[in-house]
Write a protein that holds these residues in place. Structure first.
Motif, PDB file in Angstrom:
ATOM      1  N   THR A 155       0.908  -2.063  -7.527  1.00 25.97           N
ATOM      2  CA  THR A 155       1.713  -0.749  -6.614  1.00 25.97           C
ATOM      3  C   THR A 155       1.009  -1.445  -5.506  1.00 25.97           C
ATOM      4  O   THR A 155       1.423  -1.519  -4.760  1.00 25.97           O
ATOM      5  N   ALA A 156      -0.434  -1.451  -5.048  1.00 29.73           N
ATOM      6  CA  ALA A 156      -1.002  -0.822  -3.909  1.00 29.73           C
ATOM      7  C   ALA A 156      -0.483  -2.732  -3.176  1.00 29.73           C
ATOM      8  O   ALA A 156      -0.440  -2.573  -2.003  1.00 29.73           O
ATOM      9  N   THR A 157      -0.727  -4.126  -4.335  1.00 29.93           N
ATOM     10  CA  THR A 157      -0.183  -5.058  -3.705  1.00 29.93           C
ATOM     11  C   THR A 157       1.197  -4.748  -3.194  1.00 29.93           C
ATOM     12  O   THR A 157       1.800  -5.345  -2.343  1.00 29.93           O
ATOM     13  N   ALA A 158       2.646  -3.944  -3.744  1.00 32.33           N
ATOM     14  CA  ALA A 158       3.402  -4.254  -3.493  1.00 32.33           C
ATOM     15  C   ALA A 158       3.703  -3.568  -2.143  1.00 32.33           C
ATOM     16  O   ALA A 158       4.073  -4.002  -1.211  1.00 32.33           O
ATOM     17  N   LEU A 159       2.955  -1.654  -2.044  1.00 32.17           N
ATOM     18  CA  LEU A 159       2.807  -0.920  -1.040  1.00 32.17           C
ATOM     19  C   LEU A 159       2.232  -2.481   0.863  1.00 32.17           C
ATOM     20  O   LEU A 159       2.440  -2.615   1.419  1.00 32.17           O
ATOM     21  N   ALA A 160       1.354  -2.910   0.356  1.00 30.33           N
ATOM     22  CA  ALA A 160       0.526  -4.271   1.252  1.00 30.33           C
ATOM     23  C   ALA A 160       1.397  -5.082   1.910  1.00 30.33           C
ATOM     24  O   ALA A 160       1.774  -5.151   2.708  1.00 30.33           O
ATOM     25  N   ALA A 161       2.498  -5.069   1.028  1.00 29.71           N
ATOM     26  CA  ALA A 161       3.640  -6.425   1.383  1.00 29.71           C
ATOM     27  C   ALA A 161       4.704  -6.208   2.136  1.00 29.71           C
ATOM     28  O   ALA A 161       5.177  -6.621   3.203  1.00 29.71           O
TER      29      ALA A 161
END
Lengths: 267, 267
Positions: free
Chosen positions: A145-151
């Motif tokens: 989820t964090a990586t998705a937000l970061a994207a």
DNA sequence: ACCATGGAGTTGGTCCGACCACTACGACCG
DNA sequence: CGGTCGTAGTGGTCGGACCAACTCCATGGT
């Protein structure tokens, strides 16, 4: 069986003082059978002290960064000994709530995510067996989820930081250095997600000793190439600002390790 | 500004000994200038003791449930005083790593998720402002996933437990009781997800004081009806064993509170 | 007037020794 | 044989002493 005890009416202890004036400590406390006295009927005095200090902070009587009274003051104020008060303070110190500065005083931390969640690393370091898998599952959920937000949110500068570690990781063969940059790579991504609390939790879940324990075996099986491919996939998704691709790539990345660990436990 | 500090002079202490024979404590320890001695050059002795005990457990020299040596033994073994050792033990006790039983001894806990993550509640209790929103965001992510997992795996018995609390929650107007069953409702769902670590983390994120603080204002705005509808939606998804619907319903449920809290902070 | 310096006082860190409260285990007695 | 009562052992609390690091200010030199 020598049997050299008994001999009734013995003095057991006592009889040893007389060096110092007799301790006139008769009516210390607890004289009454725990009657209507003030003290709470809770556990140990130290635990009570911990709760009271925590309450002081929760109620706003102590602000973040503020300085507490002296250990000696505090002890007197709560009616306990300095030893017990020190134990309470030490406990709150390891929890990241207080910070003691030798010669200066005791202060409330800023109570930020990093302060309070530092202890999370202990969990990762002491967990074993099936619990490690559960921990990795939590990490997979949060990190994807964090990586998705970061994207969705990552800036040019942040992306450059990520790429720096990605390049460094691919440019060396030293496992120690790879591990370092691997950690930094994910840390930079999570930081770009903008949720410090999540970042702090993930920091604990990826603590150095934790990863060293799990990854040692994982990478010994020649998983370097696969790891590289997965990192590249995550990076591509970040560049494309594609949250769903990033989520999938990150989940797969952690999932690989998770699955490997699961098989290890079965064998 | 009275400023009545100072008051110089005054004999402070000293001049009080002579009661006991002079303490011939010249060459205690640390006589040498911290040369090639054994002691690590790290922080305080207490911190060192904490690390050493933690290491003993991590290295498997102490098994979960096993009993430790006496405080007095331990102190002597590491070459420190009992006071310092007690501080170390107290610290590990609040971290959920050790457990002290008065009159019996000190034991290593089972090191299960519940033991180690109990301190997580402290974070929730002491966080404030923007950090509460971040905490709720983490909860939304984890709880929605946990609810999705539960939808796929939940058994008849577990579903009955969930329904029991759902019914009890709708059958009363006492906020206290509603809160209790609300907590139990979500707890039962998360338990059905089958990841104890995740359950322990969510337990901390939903600690009684945390929810009381946030929920109080939220429900005062007549959010009862909405809450009921959301709970019903979650329940329907569980009955249908529909993970995606469950994920969406749970995310929306937590997201509502999250959004409300966000507006509160702005206003 | 300003800054380096040094000393005194404050404050956390460590240690010691004593005593209290609780538990476990075994000898003793019914 | 089983319950009872000591006793030894262990964590819990206390008070005091000393050590080490920091703060602050008076001092004195520039």
């Amino acid at each position: 069986m020598v049997r050299l005890r008994a001999h009734s009416g013995c003095e057991r202890r006592t009889g040893v003082d007389e060096t110092v004036a007799g301790q006139a400590r008769a009516p210390v406390r607890g004289a009454g059978p725990r009657g209507v006295e003030a003290a709470g009927p809770k556990g140990t005095v130290t635990e009570r002290a911990i709760e009271q200090i925590k309450a002081m902070i929760a109620e706003g009587r102590l602000e973040p960064g503020e300085r507490l009274p002296t250990e000696r003051d505090l002890a007197a104020r709560l009616g306990i000994s300095r030893s017990s008060m020190r134990e309470a303070i030490r406990a709150l110190t390891v929890l990241g709530v207080l910070e003691a500065r030798h010669g200066s005083g005791i202060y409330v931390t800023q109570l930020e995510a990093g302060d309070l969640l530092e202890t999370f690393g202990v969990v990762a370091d002491l967990s074993r067996g099936p619990q490690l898998v559960e921990l990795l599952e939590v990490r997979r959920i949060l990190e994807s989820t964090a990586t998705a937000l970061a994207a969705a949110r990552i800036t040019e500068g942040e992306l450059a930081e990520v790429e720096k570690h990605l390049a460094a990781m691919n440019a060396t063969d030293d496992p120690e250095e790879i591990l370092s940059h691997d950690l930094a790579f994910h840390r930079a991504i999570v930081a770009a997600a903008g949720n410090e609390t999540m970042a702090a939790i993930l920091e604990g879940l990826s603590s150095r000793t934790f990863r060293a324990r799990v990854w040692r075996g994982y990478q010994e099986e020649g998983a370097f190439a696969r790891t590289r491919r997965e990192h590249a996939a995550i990076h591509r998704a970040l560049v494309a600002h594609d949250p769903e691709a990033a989520r999938a790539a990150a989940a797969a990345h952690v999932g690989e390790v998770e699955e490997w660990l699961r098989t290890q436990l079965r064998g």
